[in-house]
Scaffold this motif. Structure first.
Motif, PDB file in Angstrom:
ATOM      1  N   UNK A   1       0.840  -1.203   0.000  1.00  0.00           N
ATOM      2  CA  UNK A   1       0.000   0.000   0.000  1.00  0.00           C
ATOM      3  C   UNK A   1       0.881   1.261   0.000  1.00  0.00           C
ATOM      4  N   UNK A   2       1.895   1.265   0.854  1.00  0.00           N
ATOM      5  CA  UNK A   2       2.799   2.415   0.949  1.00  0.00           C
ATOM      6  C   UNK A   2       3.529   2.625  -0.370  1.00  0.00           C
ATOM      7  N   UNK A   3       4.066   1.560  -0.938  1.00  0.00           N
ATOM      8  CA  UNK A   3       4.815   1.663  -2.196  1.00  0.00           C
ATOM      9  C   UNK A   3       3.899   2.090  -3.341  1.00  0.00           C
ATOM     10  N   UNK A   4       2.709   1.521  -3.410  1.00  0.00           N
ATOM     11  CA  UNK A   4       1.723   1.881  -4.432  1.00  0.00           C
ATOM     12  C   UNK A   4       1.432   3.374  -4.367  1.00  0.00           C
ATOM     13  N   UNK A   5       1.180   3.874  -3.170  1.00  0.00           N
ATOM     14  CA  UNK A   5       0.882   5.297  -2.996  1.00  0.00           C
ATOM     15  C   UNK A   5       2.084   6.168  -3.362  1.00  0.00           C
ATOM     16  N   UNK A   6       3.276   5.721  -3.031  1.00  0.00           N
ATOM     17  CA  UNK A   6       4.478   6.470  -3.412  1.00  0.00           C
ATOM     18  C   UNK A   6       4.583   6.577  -4.936  1.00  0.00           C
ATOM     19  N   UNK A   7       4.314   5.476  -5.610  1.00  0.00           N
ATOM     20  CA  UNK A   7       4.385   5.462  -7.080  1.00  0.00           C
ATOM     21  C   UNK A   7       3.363   6.436  -7.668  1.00  0.00           C
TER      22      UNK A   7
END
Length: 155
Positions: A77-83
């Protein structure tokens, strides 16, 4: 900082939304909350699309598998949002790319009579290594085929 700019100083999509809110009469907090909710909803759609295992059925064929593919949901979730916040790709781009990869692997599995989903990365690795970038095409969807008479590739 605070998801408003990237590490290299580029304004994120959330940062742009906040700047727009500051120049309008809308409360900035409302904009930030809306953007975060949309991001969470998009992540959940992406997460549901991600195969839970490498076992699947396609075109009437069943392929056995041996491992789970959805891993470390909160890290994803964190990585997806960062992208998404980087602004280069949208959530729709990531979902479309994932669907393309899954479809290609399943179709190739049927063609080769071998489970190609066994080569699918787990969800965290997929995002961290930006594997989706190999499957993001222009919105028009480029089709590549091989002509049988000459063997040349038509694009």
């Amino acid at each position: 900082r605070k998801s408003l700019i990237t590490e290299v100083g580029i304004v994120t999509t959330l940062g742009k939304e906040l700047l727009i809110a500051l120049s309008s009469s809308k409360p900035p907090g409302d904009i930030v909350q809306r953007v975060k909710k949309e991001s969470d909803d998009s992540f959940e759609m992406w997460w549901k699309q991600y195969p839970s295992t490498d076992m699947f059925e396609h075109q009437g064929r069943t392929f056995s598998g041996s491992r789970g593919l959805r891993q470390r949901k909160e890290e994803c979730r964190i990585k997806f949002n960062e992208i998404i916040l980087e602004g280069e790709h949208t959530a729709e781009d990531l979902i479309r790319a994932l669907k393309r990869e899954i479809t290609l692997k399943k179709d190739q599995s049927v063609k080769d009579n071998e489970n190609k989903m066994k080569y699918m990365q787990n969800s965290a690795t997929y995002l961290n290594q930006r594997t989706y970038e190999n499957f993001i095409y222009p919105k028009e969807d480029i089709r590549i085929g091989i002509t049988s008479s000459t063997g040349a590739i038509d694009i």
